[in-house]
Design an enzyme around this catalytic site. Sequence first.
Site, PDB file in Angstrom:
ATOM      1  N   HIS A  56       0.854  -1.180   0.000  1.00  0.00           N
ATOM      2  CA  HIS A  56       0.000   0.000   0.000  1.00  0.00           C
ATOM      3  C   HIS A  56       0.885   1.223   0.000  1.00  0.00           C
ATOM      4  O   HIS A  56       1.817   1.326   0.803  1.00  0.00           O
ATOM      5  CB  HIS A  56      -0.907   0.029   1.242  1.00  0.00           C
ATOM      6  CG  HIS A  56      -1.729   1.278   1.298  1.00  0.00           C
ATOM      7  ND1 HIS A  56      -2.907   1.427   0.598  1.00  0.00           N
ATOM      8  CD2 HIS A  56      -1.523   2.465   1.920  1.00  0.00           C
ATOM      9  CE1 HIS A  56      -3.392   2.630   0.802  1.00  0.00           C
ATOM     10  NE2 HIS A  56      -2.569   3.283   1.596  1.00  0.00           N
ATOM     11  N   ASP A  66     -15.062   3.077   7.480  1.00  0.00           N
ATOM     12  CA  ASP A  66     -14.019   3.969   6.976  1.00  0.00           C
ATOM     13  C   ASP A  66     -14.547   4.838   5.839  1.00  0.00           C
ATOM     14  O   ASP A  66     -14.172   5.999   5.715  1.00  0.00           O
ATOM     15  CB  ASP A  66     -12.794   3.179   6.508  1.00  0.00           C
ATOM     16  CG  ASP A  66     -11.744   4.134   5.953  1.00  0.00           C
ATOM     17  OD1 ASP A  66     -11.255   4.961   6.744  1.00  0.00           O
ATOM     18  OD2 ASP A  66     -11.456   4.099   4.751  1.00  0.00           O
ATOM     19  N   ARG A  72     -14.077  13.232   7.335  1.00  0.00           N
ATOM     20  CA  ARG A  72     -12.771  13.854   7.644  1.00  0.00           C
ATOM     21  C   ARG A  72     -12.366  14.820   6.541  1.00  0.00           C
ATOM     22  O   ARG A  72     -11.800  15.888   6.811  1.00  0.00           O
ATOM     23  CB  ARG A  72     -11.694  12.762   7.804  1.00  0.00           C
ATOM     24  CG  ARG A  72     -11.845  11.991   9.110  1.00  0.00           C
ATOM     25  CD  ARG A  72     -11.019  10.730   9.081  1.00  0.00           C
ATOM     26  NE  ARG A  72      -9.622  10.993   8.834  1.00  0.00           N
ATOM     27  CZ  ARG A  72      -8.790  10.161   8.191  1.00  0.00           C
ATOM     28  NH1 ARG A  72      -9.230   8.992   7.748  1.00  0.00           N
ATOM     29  NH2 ARG A  72      -7.540  10.471   8.007  1.00  0.00           N
ATOM     30  N   SER A 104      -7.459   4.155   9.260  1.00  0.00           N
ATOM     31  CA  SER A 104      -8.200   4.139   7.999  1.00  0.00           C
ATOM     32  C   SER A 104      -7.517   3.200   6.997  1.00  0.00           C
ATOM     33  O   SER A 104      -8.150   2.319   6.397  1.00  0.00           O
ATOM     34  CB  SER A 104      -8.266   5.574   7.455  1.00  0.00           C
ATOM     35  OG  SER A 104      -8.631   5.593   6.108  1.00  0.00           O
ATOM     36  N   LYS A 140      -8.671  -1.203   6.128  1.00  0.00           N
ATOM     37  CA  LYS A 140      -8.963  -1.740   4.790  1.00  0.00           C
ATOM     38  C   LYS A 140      -7.972  -2.847   4.422  1.00  0.00           C
ATOM     39  O   LYS A 140      -8.354  -3.860   3.847  1.00  0.00           O
ATOM     40  CB  LYS A 140      -8.903  -0.605   3.759  1.00  0.00           C
ATOM     41  CG  LYS A 140     -10.106   0.329   3.874  1.00  0.00           C
ATOM     42  CD  LYS A 140      -9.975   1.544   2.984  1.00  0.00           C
ATOM     43  CE  LYS A 140      -8.970   2.524   3.518  1.00  0.00           C
ATOM     44  NZ  LYS A 140      -9.016   3.875   3.017  1.00  0.00           N
TER      45      LYS A 140
HETATM   46  N1  URA Z   1      -5.678   7.039   2.673  1.00  0.00           N
HETATM   47  C1  URA Z   1      -6.638   6.413   3.360  1.00  0.00           C
HETATM   48  O1  URA Z   1      -7.142   5.378   2.942  1.00  0.00           O
HETATM   49  N2  URA Z   1      -7.025   6.930   4.526  1.00  0.00           N
HETATM   50  C2  URA Z   1      -6.505   8.069   5.040  1.00  0.00           C
HETATM   51  O2  URA Z   1      -6.891   8.484   6.101  1.00  0.00           O
HETATM   52  C3  URA Z   1      -5.504   8.719   4.310  1.00  0.00           C
HETATM   53  C4  URA Z   1      -5.089   8.180   3.117  1.00  0.00           C
END
Ligand code: URA
Length: 429
Positions: free
Chosen positions: A86, A165, A172, A187, A191
């Site tokens: 990621h 999320d 946010r 966050s 995932k």
């Molecule tokens: N990417 C995400 O998935 N979440 C965040 O809070 C910031 C970047």
Amino acid sequence: MIEQFAAVEIISAKRDRHELTDPQIDWVISAYTRGVVADEQMSALLMAILLNGMNSREISRWTNAMINSGERMNWSAIDRPTTDKHSTGGVGDKITLPLAPLVSACGGAVPQLSGRGLGHTGGTLDKLESIPGWQAELTNEKMLKVLQDCGAVICAAGKGLAPADKKLYALRDVTATVEAIPLIASSIMSKKIAEGTSALILDVKTGSGAFMSDPAKAGELARTMVALGIDAGVKTRALVTAMDVPLGLTAGNALEVRESVEVLAGGGPSDVVELTILLAREMIDAAGIKGKDPEVALKDGSAMDVWKRMIRAQGGNPEAKLPVAREQQHFLATTSGTMTTMDAMKVGVSAWRLGAGRSRQGESVQAGAGIELHAKPGDEITVGQLLMTLHTDEPARFERAIQALEGCVEIVKGGSVNRLPLVVERIQG
Ligand code: URA
């Protein structure tokens, strides 16, 4: 249903710098996902978290509560170890495109559930959607089939993955609460853990074009995420890598696909090749795979074979001509000397203004829009030399795109290059 808590008690606890208890965290995430906690209440709690922080127990519980708001993917039918990467996102960061097929060619299975871009950094799905016919949305059964057949799948994360999320991230975004390390870490990791990979490498970008421009803060985010992954039983490592200068020589969807294919063909810009190989080695090592070396798999065509199979499996034609924007404009050097810097953020904003990115969720992007770089820091430049080609379908966009490039490059006679090393820090839990 009688609710266990009142949102206002939890908001005031965090406002007054108290730790939230496990039951409070579980409840507030579940109640927000169910619509019992209102957006204005969650906004106040998020701001209290941004200002007063959370300790590692609270972050871990918050992450788990987000995972439990939805489904967990299960890849137990796959006969190879799953391993994923990621990136926190950066300008010209197309690494996922060559990396997923490369790791498959080396013996891993890569379930890469990705998102679309927002703002100045591009999204992996937007890039791949510039390939004629390619489909991002797959059913869970189809995801499993592509992963089984190709050893890699890059597709949209389904609605069932960490739905808490999705709601929290949208909130946010409009309440100036994105920039809190506990919220970013939970966050991303909710995932990735729900995605069900057995190993995970985090590429945390730092520098002007990154979400965390300060290397110390990027390191803190990386350590927080590695701890969350290890806690959840995922073999997690992180590299903090440079995003002060764009990666490679392209920023924009089809332009980045073209460059990724060059890397898969054994060529491509050296920084993209180096980072792709580094991340691939981390991914296969973390997963305990003893396969082909990534450098070999790029040279012998096996990574390219996986790429073509993977693109075809999702309806795309890997041999089709990629879209090209209707209009081009040149950006020339106004002085001679050594190029000492190139501000990644300014290149990203310019590519975005050309139509490569979106400002609101759901907006469409131009496949051909973006920027090609013809020089990078360290190069000797003469006045009038072509530095960049700007691409867009709508020429009215050129003016604001060029404004964004003001002060982007510094050219100094006898100047020396001042930039971050490619890998700033490596964190292994
Ligand atoms: N990417 C995400 O998935 N979440 C965040 O809070 C910031 C970047």
